[in-house]
Design a protein around this motif. Structure first.
Motif, short mmCIF file in Angstrom:
data_model
loop_
_atom_site.label_atom_id
_atom_site.label_comp_id
_atom_site.label_asym_id
_atom_site.label_seq_id
_atom_site.Cartn_x
_atom_site.Cartn_y
_atom_site.Cartn_z
N GLU A 18 0.81 -1.21 0.00
CA GLU A 18 0.00 0.00 0.00
C GLU A 18 0.85 1.26 0.00
O GLU A 18 0.56 2.21 -0.72
CB GLU A 18 -0.90 0.02 1.22
CG GLU A 18 -1.96 -1.05 1.17
CD GLU A 18 -2.62 -1.22 2.52
OE1 GLU A 18 -3.09 -2.32 2.82
OE2 GLU A 18 -2.64 -0.24 3.27
N GLY A 40 0.70 -0.33 -10.51
CA GLY A 40 1.35 -1.42 -9.78
C GLY A 40 2.80 -1.57 -10.25
O GLY A 40 3.71 -1.71 -9.44
N ALA A 48 -0.49 -6.40 -10.03
CA ALA A 48 -1.24 -5.97 -8.84
C ALA A 48 -2.45 -5.12 -9.20
O ALA A 48 -2.99 -4.42 -8.35
CB ALA A 48 -0.32 -5.23 -7.89
N ARG A 50 -5.63 -5.64 -9.65
CA ARG A 50 -6.82 -5.79 -8.81
C ARG A 50 -6.57 -5.28 -7.41
O ARG A 50 -7.45 -4.74 -6.76
CB ARG A 50 -7.24 -7.26 -8.75
CG ARG A 50 -7.53 -7.84 -10.11
CD ARG A 50 -8.35 -9.10 -10.00
NE ARG A 50 -9.73 -8.76 -10.02
CZ ARG A 50 -10.63 -9.25 -10.88
NH1 ARG A 50 -10.27 -10.15 -11.75
NH2 ARG A 50 -11.86 -8.86 -10.85
N GLN A 51 -5.36 -5.47 -6.96
CA GLN A 51 -5.02 -5.02 -5.62
C GLN A 51 -5.02 -3.49 -5.57
O GLN A 51 -5.46 -2.90 -4.59
CB GLN A 51 -3.62 -5.55 -5.27
CG GLN A 51 -3.36 -5.59 -3.80
CD GLN A 51 -2.03 -6.27 -3.47
OE1 GLN A 51 -1.50 -6.07 -2.41
NE2 GLN A 51 -1.50 -7.08 -4.39
N TYR A 54 -8.48 -2.38 -5.19
CA TYR A 54 -8.94 -2.61 -3.82
C TYR A 54 -8.45 -1.49 -2.89
O TYR A 54 -9.18 -0.97 -2.06
CB TYR A 54 -8.43 -3.97 -3.33
CG TYR A 54 -8.71 -4.24 -1.88
CD1 TYR A 54 -9.96 -4.73 -1.49
CD2 TYR A 54 -7.75 -3.95 -0.90
CE1 TYR A 54 -10.23 -4.95 -0.14
CE2 TYR A 54 -8.01 -4.18 0.44
CZ TYR A 54 -9.26 -4.67 0.82
OH TYR A 54 -9.53 -4.88 2.14
N ILE A 55 -7.20 -1.14 -3.06
CA ILE A 55 -6.60 -0.10 -2.22
C ILE A 55 -7.28 1.26 -2.46
O ILE A 55 -7.62 1.97 -1.52
CB ILE A 55 -5.09 0.01 -2.50
CG1 ILE A 55 -4.38 -1.24 -1.96
CG2 ILE A 55 -4.50 1.26 -1.87
CD1 ILE A 55 -2.94 -1.38 -2.40
#
Length: 114
Positions: A18, A40, A48, A50-51, A54-55
């Motif tokens: 993050e 990412g 990353a 999708r991550q 999400y963040i």
DNA sequence: ATGGTGACTTGGC
DNA sequence: TGCCAAGCCACCA
């Protein structure tokens, strides 16, 4: 710094995913955009996308980070055009001079390339 | 442990 | 151009 879930940093002092994303995000200049996957990559975290989504979804509404400068690989805003955040993202981008054509942003013109 | 979900991406028609 | 199927990976019930 503390992450979005209110947890303390890792004991080894390595930057969390993050934190890396936040740093890369803060570097995006006004009037430019990056895709989720690109952010990412810039943060040193491949695959990353999708991550990243999400963040961003969990950022506080009062954040000063330029979250609106992140769009998907199709050049479109990934939030519904009928949602408050989606409407705000589009407005913020247009204020910075980013142009939409049929709901699409030209990555050729507006993608940030360090 | 396990399967479902999603602010995603890529390759193939 | 645009739609689909896979791949992807953290999170959550």
């Amino acid at each position: 710094m503390e992450n979005i879930r209110g947890e303390e940093p890792q004991p080894d002092h390595q930057p969390s995913i993050e934190q890396k994303i936040y740093i890369a995000l803060a570097a995006i200049p006004q009037g430019k955009v990056v895709t989720y996957g690109q952010l990412g990559d810039l943060a040193g975290v491949p695959r990353a996308a999708r991550q990243v989504g999400y963040i961003l979804r969990n950022l506080p509404t009062e954040t000063t980070l330029p979250w609106h400068r992140v769009i998907n690989a199709a050049g479109k805003i990934s939030l519904g055009p009928d949602t408050d955040s989606g409407i705000r993202q589009r407005a913020l981008l247009q204020e910075e001079g980013v142009v939409f054509n049929n709901g699409r942003i030209s990555l050729k013109q507006f993608r940030w390339q360090p």
